[in-house]
Design a protein around this motif. Structure first.
Motif, PDB file in Angstrom:
ATOM      1  N   THR A  59      -6.117   6.968   0.964  1.00  0.00           N
ATOM      2  CA  THR A  59      -5.876   5.945  -0.149  1.00  0.00           C
ATOM      3  C   THR A  59      -6.973   5.072  -0.551  1.00  0.00           C
ATOM      4  OG1 THR A  59      -5.437   4.405   1.686  1.00  0.00           O
ATOM      5  CG2 THR A  59      -3.546   5.735   1.037  1.00  0.00           C
ATOM      6  N   ASP A  60      -8.137   5.447   0.022  1.00  0.00           N
ATOM      7  CA  ASP A  60      -9.353   4.838  -0.087  1.00  0.00           C
ATOM      8  C   ASP A  60      -9.333   3.138  -0.086  1.00  0.00           C
ATOM      9  OD1 ASP A  60     -10.631   7.076  -0.787  1.00  0.00           O
ATOM     10  OD2 ASP A  60     -10.024   7.073  -2.890  1.00  0.00           O
ATOM     11  N   THR A  61      -8.633   2.743   0.920  1.00  0.00           N
ATOM     12  CA  THR A  61      -8.351   1.349   1.197  1.00  0.00           C
ATOM     13  C   THR A  61      -8.318   1.286   2.976  1.00  0.00           C
ATOM     14  OG1 THR A  61      -5.953   0.862   1.117  1.00  0.00           O
ATOM     15  CG2 THR A  61      -6.949   0.896  -0.835  1.00  0.00           C
ATOM     16  N   ASP A  62      -8.371  -0.017   3.386  1.00  0.00           N
ATOM     17  CA  ASP A  62      -8.207  -0.398   4.825  1.00  0.00           C
ATOM     18  C   ASP A  62      -7.037  -0.675   5.138  1.00  0.00           C
ATOM     19  OD1 ASP A  62     -11.005   0.262   5.424  1.00  0.00           O
ATOM     20  OD2 ASP A  62     -11.767  -1.774   4.933  1.00  0.00           O
ATOM     21  N   GLU A  93       1.732  -2.006   3.988  1.00  0.00           N
ATOM     22  CA  GLU A  93       1.091  -3.416   4.305  1.00  0.00           C
ATOM     23  C   GLU A  93       0.974  -3.964   2.852  1.00  0.00           C
ATOM     24  OE1 GLU A  93      -2.721  -5.508   6.193  1.00  0.00           O
ATOM     25  OE2 GLU A  93      -2.595  -3.294   6.421  1.00  0.00           O
ATOM     26  N   HIS A  94       1.124  -5.311   3.027  1.00  0.00           N
ATOM     27  CA  HIS A  94       1.025  -6.105   1.682  1.00  0.00           C
ATOM     28  C   HIS A  94      -0.422  -6.215   1.317  1.00  0.00           C
ATOM     29  CE1 HIS A  94       1.659  -9.132  -1.444  1.00  0.00           C
ATOM     30  NE2 HIS A  94       0.566  -9.820  -0.679  1.00  0.00           N
ATOM     31  N   ASP A 150       9.573  -4.495  -2.829  1.00  0.00           N
ATOM     32  CA  ASP A 150       8.051  -4.796  -3.443  1.00  0.00           C
ATOM     33  C   ASP A 150       7.569  -3.487  -3.788  1.00  0.00           C
ATOM     34  OD1 ASP A 150       8.551  -6.834  -1.643  1.00  0.00           O
ATOM     35  OD2 ASP A 150       6.672  -7.225  -1.091  1.00  0.00           O
ATOM     36  N   ARG A 151       6.528  -3.720  -5.214  1.00  0.00           N
ATOM     37  CA  ARG A 151       6.262  -2.512  -5.777  1.00  0.00           C
ATOM     38  C   ARG A 151       4.982  -2.031  -4.897  1.00  0.00           C
ATOM     39  NH1 ARG A 151       4.969  -3.915 -12.123  1.00  0.00           N
ATOM     40  NH2 ARG A 151       3.855  -5.600 -11.366  1.00  0.00           N
ATOM     41  N   TRP A 152       4.594  -0.743  -5.230  1.00  0.00           N
ATOM     42  CA  TRP A 152       3.603   0.019  -4.222  1.00  0.00           C
ATOM     43  C   TRP A 152       2.336   0.251  -5.262  1.00  0.00           C
ATOM     44  CZ3 TRP A 152       6.407   4.922  -2.080  1.00  0.00           C
ATOM     45  CH2 TRP A 152       7.535   4.442  -1.177  1.00  0.00           C
ATOM     46  N   ALA A 153       1.236  -0.104  -4.604  1.00  0.00           N
ATOM     47  CA  ALA A 153       0.011   0.295  -5.403  1.00  0.00           C
ATOM     48  C   ALA A 153      -0.590   1.529  -4.841  1.00  0.00           C
ATOM     49  CB  ALA A 153      -1.089  -0.943  -4.897  1.00  0.00           C
ATOM     50  N   PHE A 154      -1.072   2.382  -5.892  1.00  0.00           N
ATOM     51  CA  PHE A 154      -1.605   3.573  -5.447  1.00  0.00           C
ATOM     52  C   PHE A 154      -2.996   3.348  -5.839  1.00  0.00           C
ATOM     53  CE2 PHE A 154       2.615   5.078  -5.834  1.00  0.00           C
ATOM     54  CZ  PHE A 154       2.771   6.168  -5.201  1.00  0.00           C
ATOM     55  N   THR A 155      -4.120   3.739  -4.743  1.00  0.00           N
ATOM     56  CA  THR A 155      -5.367   2.912  -4.580  1.00  0.00           C
ATOM     57  C   THR A 155      -6.461   3.988  -4.808  1.00  0.00           C
ATOM     58  OG1 THR A 155      -5.001   2.987  -2.256  1.00  0.00           O
ATOM     59  CG2 THR A 155      -4.275   0.987  -3.549  1.00  0.00           C
ATOM     60  N   GLN A 172       0.901  -1.123  -0.069  1.00  0.00           N
ATOM     61  CA  GLN A 172       0.008   0.000   0.076  1.00  0.00           C
ATOM     62  C   GLN A 172       0.894   1.100   0.188  1.00  0.00           C
ATOM     63  OE1 GLN A 172      -3.820   0.685   0.167  1.00  0.00           O
ATOM     64  NE2 GLN A 172      -2.620   2.617  -0.370  1.00  0.00           N
ATOM     65  N   ALA A 173       0.803   2.098  -0.983  1.00  0.00           N
ATOM     66  CA  ALA A 173       1.544   3.401  -0.999  1.00  0.00           C
ATOM     67  C   ALA A 173       0.907   4.505   0.071  1.00  0.00           C
ATOM     68  CB  ALA A 173       1.135   3.931  -2.593  1.00  0.00           C
ATOM     69  N   PRO A 174       1.628   5.184   0.570  1.00  0.00           N
ATOM     70  CA  PRO A 174       1.390   6.167   1.532  1.00  0.00           C
ATOM     71  C   PRO A 174       0.179   7.107   1.066  1.00  0.00           C
ATOM     72  CG  PRO A 174       3.387   6.528   0.924  1.00  0.00           C
ATOM     73  CD  PRO A 174       3.139   5.407   0.081  1.00  0.00           C
TER      74      PRO A 174
END
Length: 855
Positions: free
Chosen positions: A418-421, A426-427, A581-586, A401-403
């Motif tokens: 980030t619109d996620t939990d 965190e992976h 690890d790569r980051w997810a922008f969410t 999870q990207a910050p």
């Protein structure tokens, strides 16, 4: 350009002797300021901040003082910089203003580094047979910049490979591959040490076309020569002088003599299709001429027989078209030749590569793109071709999870949420399958993914291509090229892209901007994608530096990988403490949701009977997105090109795709409601609007007819603007994608309203891609045509190689008037970087043209 010289050996020897002995008389230049505000003399231009520094991707090697030398741009970035060999993400001065003094032959530019409260002027003055370059400071350097700030000018390595240089009296050779020397700074970052230092540098005394002399003119400073490729493969040879500490006024002064060949004339470029022509299409070569060149009166079409003889089968007068940018143009029409065979064009003493005229000329032009380019771009898969493994199954540790409240490189950014939990870093499980490498880098940009899936689906539906040349196993994460498996390759690619899109909905509940390297040293990675990470999920409990993994200085751009003391090797099964690890922008943006769901809705149709479970899930997800977005306030967060297109246009895509997939009247009503909003950008929405016609009422089609008539009148302006009859864009990214999209529009409009839009408006775009374009005549599709782009910005660019079937962006127009595409330097992303979107749209267009000419 491709020519076959017919000069006998004694003329070649005489010409070489003449050129070498002409150097002495070539240094007395008469540079004056051209009407387009750069210095000019026969065979040389000096641009002075015609192209401003900075931009979407920082340093694109297209700014500062630049030299165009005998038709090739060989030097750039003449400006004040803080490193010996700056990289793409290192700081650039901000442009303030520029003044032109024609009477005194001076161009002066003011720039600043506001973060350092540092401003300066760069002045270029043509005089004494050369050009003087000075850097002027009103106040001394800020203390923190002492020893770092200097004036740099960068020279293109591929124009100097194997050539010599002289620094004062000491000679050297410009190496093909860098070997050092290097230093390590106190910060721990590496930097090149000078190859040579002195007060007078002569570049390429052995080559009259590249000979430049640089003198340090204050008598109190020195020139240093560096090889930037020691730091980064896309680095250039850099000439640099440091700004003396405490100095003010003219702190740097160089004098350049740019040697030119007397009466030099650039060789004509015979623009033609490197693939060839269908008997029934228009056939016109466009010949690009130096302004000092006198056009030939005629050109000839040569037919090559089975015995190797060359017979003139058509000759005709060339017709003057006029001027475009900096060149003049004439055309040669040979449409009347329809007999199948092998041909070439002769103009003056040039002959082009051989090309064919045949009815099946476009039948296989798309094979390499489907057979090779798309499989090679597949992420999360091992890809093999005969003896070669293109790459291993990469990024199986996706993604962290990207910050929030953070701006990343390559146009990724988060706002407050980030619109996620998931917590920062965190992976996020379930993102490690599907999708393609977006471009010559390795990120998963969702906008590119859904554009590609959608175009592949429409190619499948419109043309029914069932070519099988590749084995794909999603279960085994394995792809093998040139091995049939009984399944249409295009369906397997649709499935792979769909899996990447549906993974986001499964794991997070909505579409996301994308997945990208967390560190710049990984983003600039060159080599096998499987070596970019350790493929093990990051576990902070195995990381002794986990407390330091917070957004801050550690994420400032640096291409230096962690040193041995910083590398973490602790592992536990499929987990490790290595923070790679790569980051997810969410961010949950409405535009992305609509666009991604449109591709899922389209894929649901193509995948029926191939992967029914995925087809059903894709359609259900797309319907769910439609209902969700139509019952909430839209999330309009935007940043760069990662958060979706225009909201209404993305919504139109989903409405049309759901209409095609379900035939539900509610989606037809939505299309009708959206039409008055999107019709102002009709050309951007043709692809979708035309698809809906069978499900709409007569008034809808009549309105599209009216819009098409207006569109047809408007595109006449293109023929007045340039001799190629396609839109040639300006900007930091070249326009082959625009040319292909324009031609696809014209295909659909011709199929729907053939009385308004002629088929030729679709055909000319493919001719452009295949070689009928400015600056050169090679095909922009790697490996397609007799002469094509074989050094390009793909995942293997460090090897000066190519990906078969990839399409490069093409001709970049540098302000004010210079068309460029470097065939010998792969690292210009705006000219030479493959992207999956253009690959998908090219697949459609190539099949569309074959379809049109088969009618």
């Amino acid at each position: 350009m491709n020519t076959i010289t017919t000069k006998p050996a004694f003329l070649i020897l005489f010409w070489s002797f003449f050129m070498m002995n002409s150097i002495q008389s070539a240094s007395g230049q008469n540079l004056t300021i051209h009407e387009n505000e750069y210095f000019e003399d026969r065979g040389v231009n000096v641009l002075v901040f015609s192209n401003q520094p900075g931009g979407m991707f920082f340093d694109a090697k297209t700014s500062g003082i630049e030299i165009i030398h005998h038709g090739e741009r060989t030097a750039t970035n003449g400006d004040v910089r803080f490193l010996h060999t700056p990289e793409q993400w290192d700081g650039l001065g901000e442009f303030v203003d520029r003044t032109i003094d024609r009477e005194n032959n001076i161009i002066e530019t003011r720039l600043e580094y506001p973060e350092h409260d540092f401003s300066y002027r760069v002045r270029a003055e043509a005089k004494d047979g050369g050009i003087s370059i000075t850097v002027h400071l009103e106040d001394p350097l800020p203390a923190e910049l002492a020893g770092d700030a200097g004036f740099n000018m960068e020279f293109l390595p591929s124009e100097y490979f194997g050539k010599t240089y002289l620094m004062d009296e000491k000679s050297g050779l410009f190496p093909v591959h860098p070997t050092g020397p290097m230093n390590v700074r106190e910060s721990g970052l590496t930097e090149p040490a000078p190859m040579a230092r002195g007060t007078k540098l002569v570049l390429a005394p052995d080559d009259p076309e590249r000979l430049i002399t640089i003198r340090e003119a204050t008598g109190e400073n020195e020139l240093m020569l560096f090889d930037g490729r020691n730091k980064a493969q896309n680095g250039w040879f850099v000439v640099r002088s440091l700004i003396p500490e405490g100095a003010q006024g003219n702190v740097i002064e160089w004098f350049l003599e740019i040697h030119t060949i007397p009466d030099w004339i650039r060789q004509p470029v015979i623009g033609h299709s490197q693939v060839g022509y269908h008997p029934n299409q228009n056939k016109r070569a466009v010949i690009e001429l130096d302004p000092h060149d006198q056009p030939e009166t005629e050109a000839r079409l040569i037919q090559i027989t089975e015995t190797g003889e060359s017979n003139v089968v058509h000759s005709g007068a060339v017709e003057s078209w006029g001027s475009y940018l900096r060149y003049n143009y004439v055309t040669f029409d040979f449409t009347e030749i329809t007999d199948p065979g092998i041909y070439a064009i002769e103009y003056g003493d040039q002959r082009t590569n051989a090309f064919r005229i045949t009815e099946d000329i476009y039948a296989d032009t798309w094979h390499k793109t489907l057979d090779l380019f798309f499989p090679i771009q597949m992420d999360h898969m091992r890809v093999r071709e005969a003896y070669r493994v293109w790459h291993g199954a990469s990024h199986l540790d996706d993604a962290l999870q990207a910050p929030p409240n953070y701006e990343h490189f390559d146009l990724y950014r988060h706002g407050d949420s980030t619109d996620t939990d998931f917590d920062t870093f965190e992976h996020i499980p379930g993102l490690n399958y599907g999708g393609w490498y977006d471009a010559g880098d390795y990120d998963i940009r969702t906008q590119s993914q859904y554009f590609t899936v959608q175009h592949l689906v429409h190619t499948w539906e419109q043309f029914g291509i069932d070519r099988d040349n590749t084995t794909v196993s999603q279960e085994k994460l394995y792809t093998e090229i040139h091995r049939q498996d009984g399944n249409p390759d295009i369906l397997q690619q649709i499935e792979h892209g769909t899996l990447g899109l549906i993974a986001q909905h499964r794991a997070i509940g909505h579409a996301i901007p994308g997945i990208v390297a967390g560190h710049l040293y990984q983003y600039t990675h060159l080599g096998d994608g499987v070596t970019k990470t350790d493929n093990k999920i990051y576990d902070p409990e195995l990381d002794p530096f986990s407390d330091e993994r917070t957004v801050g200085d550690m994420y400032l751009p640096s291409t230096d990988a962690p040193g041995p003391d910083e590398r973490v090797t602790e592992t536990d099964g499929n987990r490790s403490g290595f923070f790679d690890d790569r980051w997810a922008f969410t961010t949950n943006t409405s535009a992305l949701n609509y666009g991604s769901a449109a591709a899922l809705a389209a894929a649901s149709r193509a995948l029926r009977g191939f992967n029914d479970e995925l087809a059903e899930e894709s359609l259900e997800t797309a319907i769910g997105v439609w209902d969700y977005e139509n019952n909430r306030e839209p999330n309009l967060f935007r940043h760069g090109n990662t958060t979706g297109g225009r909201l209404e246009e993305e919504k139109l895509k989903l409405a049309v795709e759901l209409l095609l997939s379900t035939e539900d009247q509610q989606y037809a009503d939505a299309v009708a409601e959206l039409l008055p909003i999107v019709e102002e950008r009709f050309s951007s929405n043709v692809f979708m609007l035309i698809q809906a016609i069978p499900y709409m009422d007569d008034s809808y089609k009549e309105r599209l007819r009216e819009l098409t008539e207006v569109y047809r009148e408007g595109i006449n302006e293109i023929e007045d603007e340039n001799p190629y009859g396609v839109p040639i864009t300006r900007g930091g990214w070249a326009g082959n994608g625009t040319v292909i999209g324009f031609s696809i529009n014209n295909y659909w409009l011709h199929k729907t309203f053939p009385d308004i839009v002629e088929a030729d408006w679709a055909l000319r775009g493919l001719n452009y891609i295949f070689g009928t374009h400015p600056e050169s005549n090679y095909s922009f599709v790697s490996g397609v045509g007799a002469n094509s782009q074989l050094v390009a910005y793909g995942i293997n660019r460090a090897d000066f190689s190519f990906t078969p079937g990839g399409i490069v962006p093409g001709i970049l127009i540098l302000n004010p008037d210079f068309p460029e595409n470097k065939k010998n330097w792969p690292f210009f992303w705006g000219q030479n970087e493959y992207v999956i979107t253009v690959g998908a749209s090219y697949l459609f267009l190539a099949n569309a043209i074959h379809d049109l000419l088969s009618e």
